[in-house]
Design a protein around this motif. Structure first.
Motif, mmCIF file in Angstrom:
data_model
loop_
_atom_site.group_PDB
_atom_site.id
_atom_site.type_symbol
_atom_site.label_atom_id
_atom_site.label_comp_id
_atom_site.label_asym_id
_atom_site.label_seq_id
_atom_site.Cartn_x
_atom_site.Cartn_y
_atom_site.Cartn_z
ATOM 1 N N TYR A 94 32.334 28.952 40.744
ATOM 2 C CA TYR A 94 32.317 27.869 39.826
ATOM 3 C C TYR A 94 34.488 27.519 39.595
ATOM 4 C CZ TYR A 94 27.885 28.326 40.438
ATOM 5 O OH TYR A 94 26.632 28.170 40.370
ATOM 6 N N SER A 95 34.764 28.489 38.497
ATOM 7 C CA SER A 95 35.953 28.837 37.768
ATOM 8 C C SER A 95 36.146 30.340 37.098
ATOM 9 C CB SER A 95 36.936 28.020 36.787
ATOM 10 O OG SER A 95 35.477 27.186 35.968
ATOM 11 N N TRP A 96 36.967 30.457 36.863
ATOM 12 C CA TRP A 96 37.058 31.666 35.890
ATOM 13 C C TRP A 96 36.317 31.572 34.897
ATOM 14 C CZ3 TRP A 96 37.973 36.547 35.204
ATOM 15 C CH2 TRP A 96 38.246 37.165 34.288
ATOM 16 N N SER A 97 36.138 32.651 33.978
ATOM 17 C CA SER A 97 35.046 32.310 32.435
ATOM 18 C C SER A 97 35.402 33.334 32.285
ATOM 19 C CB SER A 97 33.415 31.700 32.722
ATOM 20 O OG SER A 97 32.989 32.233 32.010
ATOM 21 N N ARG A 145 32.220 34.609 41.195
ATOM 22 C CA ARG A 145 32.237 33.393 40.633
ATOM 23 C C ARG A 145 33.346 32.566 39.908
ATOM 24 N NH1 ARG A 145 32.342 30.901 35.986
ATOM 25 N NH2 ARG A 145 30.888 30.464 34.543
ATOM 26 N N MET A 146 34.598 32.962 40.678
ATOM 27 C CA MET A 146 36.025 32.257 39.570
ATOM 28 C C MET A 146 35.749 31.440 40.953
ATOM 29 S SD MET A 146 39.549 33.847 39.660
ATOM 30 C CE MET A 146 39.128 34.061 41.197
ATOM 31 N N MET A 147 35.493 31.730 42.535
ATOM 32 C CA MET A 147 35.736 30.889 43.665
ATOM 33 C C MET A 147 34.146 29.919 43.548
ATOM 34 S SD MET A 147 36.725 33.487 47.062
ATOM 35 C CE MET A 147 37.196 32.035 47.958
#
Length: 393
Positions: free
Chosen positions: A69-72, A65-67
């Motif tokens: 999109y981005s950290w959430s 998810r982080m790679m």
């Protein structure tokens, strides 16, 4: 629940790939979030792989998810909450003891609860709108997908369980047949021995009779020993010592061994043997082919022709043993090699059973062609192999 570390590893890898592919192929976009089916493989992994597999999938999910999109923080809270709810729900309802039907219902209801909880968390932590498209793409469609995939998983697991049960039943059936066969076959010579031992107790028994009775008792003991040895060979056909076996040398030796029997039965033996080397145990090879050749000769009580051929082909050697005997019906041919089945009136079926087991252990393949009144032909194909002499290296 999936058992075995290799099975768990395969499950983890396959579901991790499924999670990443789902994230790369969203089913719906809106200004607030991206809808995809990543939760299905995640929840399936927790349900069927256990908490540790689920924890590993949680890490895969967060990193992916982080790679992509981005950290959430919202996503992190939702994923952790789904993981905890699934673990708690499985323990609360004792998931592994549920029937297949209840497991499917449980997974769909749990997944629906996940989707609703995820929506409220997102709404509480950020700007999020629960509209019709969200209900369809984030609750209805994934829940339907979960229903289908859980049903498939349960069907596959049930098939595996049925297969394992059938294998166990077959093993028990073979064991029962072997036990009955051993009991029957060993009991016969023991009964004979017991009878002659009683006769030996008679007073004033002539010396000649004693010698005769002892000879018969000894031969019956040897017969019982041969029966037990046959079963031991069947149980453990792989010998501890293997060597290079010369086909021509062994087949010629076997022909000499059965010469008295073939002369007695008025059987003409014809040979056309090409030499080749295979790897195996010489004693077992002799035992396997001696049984086949003796059966072939005994199938010609009024005489006939026994043909022994060997032909070297690409990477293999084919050995054919043909007779002009009474032959077999298709049903009899199909049962060859079964314990306690024989076409002979006083046969036990042990000889061919052991022969089949030895040949299979030596990587051989057996095919049988037979017609009633025309004769039978055994064809055995071995791979041509050779053990290298370490001193030559």
């Amino acid at each position: 629940m999936i058992h075995g570390w290799y099975t768990r590893l395969a499950t983890l890898v396959s579901l991790s790939i499924a999670i990443i592919l789902c994230m790369l192929s969203p089913i719906y976009h809106n200004p607030y979030c991206v809808h995809d089916l990543r939760m299905i493989p995640f929840v399936l992994g927790i349900i069927y792989g256990g908490p540790y597999t689920g924890l590993a999938l949680l890490a895969v999910l967060l990193v992916s998810r982080m790679m992509i999109y981005s950290w959430s923080m919202v996503a992190f809270v939702i994923y952790v909450m789904i993981y905890l709810l699934t673990i708690i729900g499985m323990k609360w309802f004792d998931f592994n003891r549920l029937s297949s039907r209840k497991k499917i219902i449980f997974s769909v209801i749990l997944f629906t609860i996940h989707s609703i909880v995820a929506a409220f968390i997102a709404k509480a932590m950020t700007v999020f709108v629960i509209d019709e498209s969200y209900l369809i793409n984030f609750i209805l469609l994934p829940s339907l997908g979960m229903l289908i995939l859980t049903y498939i998983c349960e069907t596959l697991l049930k098939q595996i369980q049925i297969k394992q049960a059938l294998v166990k039943i077959e093993k028990m059936e073979v064991l029962a047949q072997l036990a009955a066969s051993i009991s029957h076959e060993v009991k016969n010579p023991l009964t004979v021995i017991k009878g002659f031992l009683r006769l030996l107790r008679q007073e004033n028994l002539p010396v000649g009779k004693k010698e005769q009775y002892l000879t018969i008792a000894s031969s019956e003991l040897n017969r019982a020993e041969d029966i037990i040895n046959d079963y031991l060979t069947f149980a453990k056909p792989d010998p501890d010592q293997v060597e290079n076996i010369s086909i021509s040398e062994q087949l010629n030796k076997l022909t000499e061994m059965v010469e008295p029997l073939s002369n007695q039965q008025s059987v003409l033996v014809q040979k056309d043997i090409e030499d080749a080397n295979i790897v195996g145990n010489t004693r077992n090879f002799q035992q396997a082919f001696l049984n086949i050749i003796k059966n072939a000769i005994e199938s010609m009580p009024k005489g006939g022709t026994l043909i022994i051929l060997s032909k070297v082909q690409k990477g293999s050697v084919s050995i054919t043993i043909s007779d002009t005997g009474v032959g077999m019906t298709p049903l009899q041919r199909a049962r060859l090699g079964e314990p306690y089945f024989s076409t002979k009136e006083k046969g036990t079926g042990l000889g061919l059973m052991v022969s089949y087991r030895i040949i299979e252990a030596m990587k051989g393949v057996i095919t049988v062609d037979s017609r009633v009144g025309k004769g039978t032909s055994f064809q055995i194909v071995f791979p041509v192999e050779c053990i290298k002499d370490p001193s030559s290296l």
